[in-house]
Design an enzyme around this catalytic site. Sequence first.
Site, PDB file in Angstrom:
ATOM      1  CG  ASN A 390     -43.260  -9.035 -42.676  1.00  0.00           C
ATOM      2  OD1 ASN A 390     -42.253  -8.527 -42.970  1.00  0.00           O
ATOM      3  ND2 ASN A 390     -43.411 -10.344 -42.567  1.00  0.00           N
ATOM      4  CG  ASP A 391     -46.167  -8.857 -47.027  1.00  0.00           C
ATOM      5  OD1 ASP A 391     -45.172  -9.281 -46.760  1.00  0.00           O
ATOM      6  OD2 ASP A 391     -47.271  -9.172 -47.061  1.00  0.00           O
ATOM      7  CB  VAL A 392     -46.199  -2.047 -45.742  1.00  0.00           C
ATOM      8  CG1 VAL A 392     -47.302  -2.333 -46.333  1.00  0.00           C
ATOM      9  CG2 VAL A 392     -45.935  -1.852 -44.423  1.00  0.00           C
ATOM     10  CB  ALA A 431     -46.848 -10.899 -49.915  1.00  0.00           C
TER      11      ALA A 431
END
Lengths: 464, 99
Positions: A390-392, A431
């Site tokens: 997700n965050d990447v 995050a």
Amino acid sequence: MAAPTWVQLAYLLCAVGFILALKGLSGPRTARAGNLVGAAAATVACLLPFLYLDLDNVLLIVGAIVVGTVLGVVGARQVQMTQMPQMVALFNGVGGGAAALVALVELEEFLAVADLDVLGWDTWAITAFTVVVGTVSFSGSVVTFAKLQELMTSRPVVFPGLPVAAVAVVVLALAGSVWLTLGGQSLWLGFVLALLGLALGVLLVLPVGGADVPIVISLLNAFTGLCVAGSGWLLGNTVLLVGGTLVGASGTFLTLLMANGMGRSVPGILFGALKGGSTLGSTAVSDRPVRSGSAEDVAITLAYADRVIVVPGYGLAVAQAQHTLRELVDVLAERGVRVDYAIHPVAGRMPGHMNVLLAEAQVPYDQLREMDRINGDFPTADVVLVVGANDVVNPAARTEKSSPIYGMPILDADKAKQTVFLKRSMRPGFAGIENELLFQPGTMLLFGDARESLTDVLAGVKKL
Amino acid sequence: MIELLTILVLSVFVGVEVISKVSSTLHTPLMSGANAIHGVILLGAILVTGSTDDPVFVGLGTLAIVLATVNMVGGFVVTDRMLQMFSRKRPRPDAKARP
């Protein structure tokens, strides 16, 4: 006492062995050989004392080595690849603990010297340093282990008095070290320093959020290296000094490299949560509308694409779905679809972890593309398949200054024609921030456990 | 003291230099390998345990040996396990995936 010349030469050879080992470990083709060179050098170094010294307690020493070997081998063989970060943390912690214990035993031997003035101030200062930093490394690693193994919450743990307590412990440890250096040499002071170090390690790691724990492991790894170097200084031993310093220096460098890869700063990671900081994020589930599809929809999208880029994340590894993913990619490749894996530097639970996990599933090395090499390809990709990440791929890292991940380099998945997310739920990533990409018109979501979803998609593709 | 300091400072530079070009692919094995290298504290543990008589400190030294051996042996074995996977050949397409 000075060791005979041939022994000193042998120690020097082992020290060179460590340099070659690290050098080898930093290249893909030489890595395995490098590791073996390191193991050989360490083994030879540990055999030498038996050859030139008249050691006391030999039976006990050999017995302890046998016990340690059995524990180490069993642990190393049984651990799952997904649990690698916590295993490294644990091994590092026991190393730090060992270094602190060695310094305590040394302290006892120093104190037994009739004339204390023979020993310089550096001896006492380094003893204090090794005891404190070694115990910090031990207890800090135990807490990171507990966080990663989910024996405790992986979220930052902060309680009202924590900053005050941490500062107080640091001040006490510094004062104790100075006292030990300047003449207050005594065993009980050594033990007090050890206790302060244990407390400090816990206080230091508790406020660190789960996503940042790998960087802390790397940092503690460097700490242990420095402790070993300290022991080398105390014992006047080249191998320990060189080996420890090498790990201390390269570990510190590696820590900074990793932190850069995640767009974080090391002080920010350690003290961020104390300031009510950015690692906290939210776990709120968004109720904005998204386009969700069935496994068949995803199968059709993938099967009729020309170019697919897979973005694997930790969710993939947790679901143990890397083998199913590889099978899906193989089937797509047979249909003529060009598929690559885009590997973010911090995909998984620590840098390079995803490469290990995919290698375990026998994904060929040349299909794994690093971020810098694949980012230019996203605009030409028909579909990006994001599995458990997700965050990447969160564009907020590029645009939103207020976002905790702002500045982190990301994979440009949003530049592809279509994006398919395989996700367990709408919960935000590690995050704790929402991903705009999920709400784009070209994005499709397939909810569920990554392995079940991939199995369904695989069945769907095979039917077409 | 100056001799030791010289070795220390040079080692810092060597340590940074040898890994400065490492690709992120190898970060995990490298960290694990470096972790195993500091397991050489076992040597220190052997040296101190072999030269003390006080039973309490023999005990602490023995504990240090056990911990250090776990660090060293476990570290090298686990690193080898990881790296072994990188060198594996591509399987046949029909190879059955493990669960």
